[in-house]
Design an enzyme around this catalytic site. Structure first.
Site, PDB file in Angstrom:
ATOM      1  N   ALA A  65     -45.697 -62.423  19.181  1.00  0.00           N
ATOM      2  CA  ALA A  65     -44.362 -62.349  19.769  1.00  0.00           C
ATOM      3  C   ALA A  65     -43.950 -60.889  19.881  1.00  0.00           C
ATOM      4  O   ALA A  65     -44.385 -60.048  19.088  1.00  0.00           O
ATOM      5  CB  ALA A  65     -43.373 -63.103  18.899  1.00  0.00           C
ATOM      6  N   GLY A 112     -48.131 -65.280  17.547  1.00  0.00           N
ATOM      7  CA  GLY A 112     -47.894 -66.217  18.649  1.00  0.00           C
ATOM      8  C   GLY A 112     -49.040 -66.242  19.640  1.00  0.00           C
ATOM      9  O   GLY A 112     -49.249 -67.238  20.344  1.00  0.00           O
ATOM     10  N   GLU A 115     -51.522 -68.540  18.128  1.00  0.00           N
ATOM     11  CA  GLU A 115     -50.970 -69.893  18.298  1.00  0.00           C
ATOM     12  C   GLU A 115     -51.132 -70.375  19.737  1.00  0.00           C
ATOM     13  O   GLU A 115     -51.352 -71.557  20.002  1.00  0.00           O
ATOM     14  CB  GLU A 115     -49.481 -69.878  17.887  1.00  0.00           C
ATOM     15  CG  GLU A 115     -49.324 -69.662  16.388  1.00  0.00           C
ATOM     16  CD  GLU A 115     -47.894 -69.395  15.950  1.00  0.00           C
ATOM     17  OE1 GLU A 115     -47.190 -68.617  16.629  1.00  0.00           O
ATOM     18  OE2 GLU A 115     -47.473 -69.955  14.927  1.00  0.00           O
ATOM     19  N   GLU A 135     -47.814 -62.651  10.590  1.00  0.00           N
ATOM     20  CA  GLU A 135     -46.350 -62.653  10.512  1.00  0.00           C
ATOM     21  C   GLU A 135     -45.830 -62.310   9.119  1.00  0.00           C
ATOM     22  O   GLU A 135     -44.776 -61.699   8.974  1.00  0.00           O
ATOM     23  CB  GLU A 135     -45.790 -64.031  10.925  1.00  0.00           C
ATOM     24  CG  GLU A 135     -45.952 -64.364  12.403  1.00  0.00           C
ATOM     25  CD  GLU A 135     -47.247 -65.092  12.748  1.00  0.00           C
ATOM     26  OE1 GLU A 135     -48.211 -65.014  11.957  1.00  0.00           O
ATOM     27  OE2 GLU A 135     -47.290 -65.742  13.802  1.00  0.00           O
TER      28      GLU A 135
HETATM   29  N1  CO8 Z   1     -44.528 -56.721  19.687  1.00  0.00           N
HETATM   30  C1  CO8 Z   1     -44.086 -55.626  20.345  1.00  0.00           C
HETATM   31  N2  CO8 Z   1     -44.833 -54.544  20.571  1.00  0.00           N
HETATM   32  C2  CO8 Z   1     -46.101 -54.546  20.105  1.00  0.00           C
HETATM   33  C3  CO8 Z   1     -46.626 -55.648  19.414  1.00  0.00           C
HETATM   34  C4  CO8 Z   1     -45.787 -56.778  19.209  1.00  0.00           C
HETATM   35  N3  CO8 Z   1     -46.223 -57.888  18.600  1.00  0.00           N
HETATM   36  N4  CO8 Z   1     -47.904 -55.356  19.045  1.00  0.00           N
HETATM   37  C5  CO8 Z   1     -48.161 -54.128  19.520  1.00  0.00           C
HETATM   38  N5  CO8 Z   1     -47.080 -53.632  20.159  1.00  0.00           N
HETATM   39  C6  CO8 Z   1     -46.937 -52.327  20.799  1.00  0.00           C
HETATM   40  C7  CO8 Z   1     -46.792 -51.219  19.776  1.00  0.00           C
HETATM   41  O1  CO8 Z   1     -45.444 -51.095  19.350  1.00  0.00           O
HETATM   42  C8  CO8 Z   1     -47.272 -50.041  20.563  1.00  0.00           C
HETATM   43  O2  CO8 Z   1     -46.227 -49.609  21.435  1.00  0.00           O
HETATM   44  P1  CO8 Z   1     -45.855 -48.027  21.556  1.00  0.00           P
HETATM   45  O3  CO8 Z   1     -47.090 -47.417  22.179  1.00  0.00           O
HETATM   46  O4  CO8 Z   1     -44.666 -48.014  22.440  1.00  0.00           O
HETATM   47  O5  CO8 Z   1     -45.626 -47.547  20.164  1.00  0.00           O
HETATM   48  C9  CO8 Z   1     -48.380 -50.605  21.431  1.00  0.00           C
HETATM   49  O6  CO8 Z   1     -48.142 -52.010  21.481  1.00  0.00           O
HETATM   50  C10 CO8 Z   1     -49.761 -50.374  20.854  1.00  0.00           C
HETATM   51  O7  CO8 Z   1     -49.779 -50.893  19.523  1.00  0.00           O
HETATM   52  P2  CO8 Z   1     -50.373 -50.056  18.286  1.00  0.00           P
HETATM   53  O8  CO8 Z   1     -50.140 -48.606  18.460  1.00  0.00           O
HETATM   54  O9  CO8 Z   1     -49.838 -50.675  17.028  1.00  0.00           O
HETATM   55  O10 CO8 Z   1     -51.939 -50.373  18.447  1.00  0.00           O
HETATM   56  P3  CO8 Z   1     -53.056 -50.420  17.318  1.00  0.00           P
HETATM   57  O11 CO8 Z   1     -54.359 -50.516  18.057  1.00  0.00           O
HETATM   58  O12 CO8 Z   1     -52.894 -49.312  16.345  1.00  0.00           O
HETATM   59  O13 CO8 Z   1     -52.815 -51.797  16.500  1.00  0.00           O
HETATM   60  C11 CO8 Z   1     -52.320 -54.155  16.313  1.00  0.00           C
HETATM   61  C12 CO8 Z   1     -52.986 -53.031  17.146  1.00  0.00           C
HETATM   62  C13 CO8 Z   1     -53.126 -54.347  15.023  1.00  0.00           C
HETATM   63  C14 CO8 Z   1     -52.390 -55.414  17.144  1.00  0.00           C
HETATM   64  C15 CO8 Z   1     -50.866 -53.760  15.972  1.00  0.00           C
HETATM   65  O14 CO8 Z   1     -50.207 -53.386  17.168  1.00  0.00           O
HETATM   66  C16 CO8 Z   1     -50.071 -54.859  15.325  1.00  0.00           C
HETATM   67  O15 CO8 Z   1     -50.217 -55.095  14.135  1.00  0.00           O
HETATM   68  N6  CO8 Z   1     -49.189 -55.516  16.114  1.00  0.00           N
HETATM   69  C17 CO8 Z   1     -48.273 -56.539  15.599  1.00  0.00           C
HETATM   70  C18 CO8 Z   1     -49.028 -57.811  15.235  1.00  0.00           C
HETATM   71  C19 CO8 Z   1     -48.067 -58.824  14.676  1.00  0.00           C
HETATM   72  O16 CO8 Z   1     -47.459 -58.638  13.648  1.00  0.00           O
HETATM   73  N7  CO8 Z   1     -47.966 -59.978  15.359  1.00  0.00           N
HETATM   74  C20 CO8 Z   1     -47.110 -61.068  14.956  1.00  0.00           C
HETATM   75  C21 CO8 Z   1     -45.786 -61.006  15.660  1.00  0.00           C
HETATM   76  S1  CO8 Z   1     -44.652 -62.243  15.098  1.00  0.00           S
HETATM   77  C22 CO8 Z   1     -45.153 -63.627  15.929  1.00  0.00           C
HETATM   78  O17 CO8 Z   1     -46.056 -63.617  16.709  1.00  0.00           O
HETATM   79  C23 CO8 Z   1     -44.374 -64.880  15.618  1.00  0.00           C
HETATM   80  C24 CO8 Z   1     -44.637 -65.947  16.656  1.00  0.00           C
HETATM   81  C25 CO8 Z   1     -43.652 -67.066  16.461  1.00  0.00           C
HETATM   82  C26 CO8 Z   1     -43.458 -67.860  17.744  1.00  0.00           C
HETATM   83  C27 CO8 Z   1     -42.424 -68.954  17.595  1.00  0.00           C
HETATM   84  C28 CO8 Z   1     -41.775 -69.295  18.932  1.00  0.00           C
HETATM   85  C29 CO8 Z   1     -40.934 -70.552  18.927  1.00  0.00           C
END
Ligand code: CO8
Length: 261
Positions: A65, A112, A115, A135
């Site tokens: 998400a 997500g 999922e 998460e």
């Molecule tokens: N949301 C928003 N932006 C994101 C997300 C995200 N989930 N993931 C990455 N980005 C953005 C970063 O902020 C970054 O942006 P910027 O360049 O502007 O700073 C860009 O993407 C690149 O990301 P990274 O620099 O972090 O890249 P890395 O290669 O270092 O790392 C990762 C990659 C490991 C994927 C890392 O980005 C990460 O950990 N991301 C978040 C993963 C996460 O926590 N996901 C879970 C989110 S919560 C969720 O999914 C709940 C779902 C529930 C659904 C229910 C609906 C009813």
């Protein structure tokens, strides 16, 4: 139809949906979720399409998400309207589709995003794929099937460990554990997914839909109920012209010509 956050294409009777927010690792914002739901609906309604592929980029399917969009939500708002800011529950749209949906996953499928691929009928993974429910690391938990579908796919021990620690599973572990159907090289992913989907699209559509429904029944009901459903569904295929065409073609040593009826 033009979209902001996804791309769509049609090839060989297959509808292809590609998540397309590369700057934010295909994070699932409200627009993307709505568009995935609309694209699935559109392919479902399109008679020329027999199977759907859901895919992302070469290095990331989706990083979950959109945390920046989600971070200011409140419990009363989420609870009152069942996650209102998303507007369209694309996970539900995927699982409710009657045509098969294959997830073709390269790179990260997290939160997500994991999922979303688990809501598809099966996953073909590139050798660089990584699956996870991280998460917990941001103080929340899976909300679109992570604790449920992951547990059904890989069992309680691995699902519990992954959801509680955020540990990711690589493609090999995911295949070994039953989460993915098959691993291919990253370069071959698009071609192999299309080949598989086109093969499904070439089969009798009503039969394909009954097979999908029957397998899905088995995931959620008792063996007795599932077996009963399967027997009725099997019998029902004899009402399709395609069934007699398929069997006659076999007897006559020729390829069947299915008319999807
Ligand atoms: N949301 C928003 N932006 C994101 C997300 C995200 N989930 N993931 C990455 N980005 C953005 C970063 O902020 C970054 O942006 P910027 O360049 O502007 O700073 C860009 O993407 C690149 O990301 P990274 O620099 O972090 O890249 P890395 O290669 O270092 O790392 C990762 C990659 C490991 C994927 C890392 O980005 C990460 O950990 N991301 C978040 C993963 C996460 O926590 N996901 C879970 C989110 S919560 C969720 O999914 C709940 C779902 C529930 C659904 C229910 C609906 C009813």
């Amino acid at each position: 139809m033009s979209y902001q956050c996804i791309l769509t294409d049609v090839k060989q009777g297959v509808g292809i949906i590609t998540l397309n927010r590369p700057k934010v690792m295909n994070a699932l914002n409200a627009t993307l979720c709505r568009e995935v739901g609309e694209a699935v609906d559109g392919f479902e309604a399109n008679d020329s399409i027999g199977c759907i592929i859901l895919t992302g980029g070469d290095q990331v399917f989706a990083a979950g998400a959109d945390i920046k969009e989600m971070k200011d939500q409140s419990f009363p708002a989420l609870h009152a309207k069942n996650f209102p800011y998303i507007q369209r529950d694309c996970w539900r749209a995927i699982e409710d589709a009657r045509k098969p949906i294959i997830a073709a996953v390269a790179g990260f499928a997290l939160g997500g995003g994991c999922e979303m691929v688990m809501a598809c009928d099966f996953i073909i993974a590139a050798d660089n794929a990584k699956f996870g429910q991280p998460e917990v690391s941001i103080g929340t938990m899976p909300g679109a099937g992570g604790t449920q579908r992951l547990t059904k796919a890989v069992g309680k021990a691995k699902a519990m460990e992954m959801c509680l620690t955020g540990r990711m599973m690589d493609a090999e572990e995911a295949e070994r554990s039953g989460l993915v159907a098959r691993i291919v090289t990253a370069e071959a992913l698009a071609e192999q997914a299309l080949k598989t989907a086109a093969k499904i699209a070439s089969m009798s559509r009503p039969t394909v839909m009954l097979i999908k429904e029957s397998v899905n029944m088995g995931v959620s009901c008792s063996l007795d109920d599932g077996l009963r459903f399967e027997r009725r569904a099997f019998e029902a295929t004899f009402a399709f012209e395609d069934c007699s065409e398929g069997m006659n073609a076999f007897a006559e040593k020729r390829k069947p010509v299915f008319k999807n009826r």
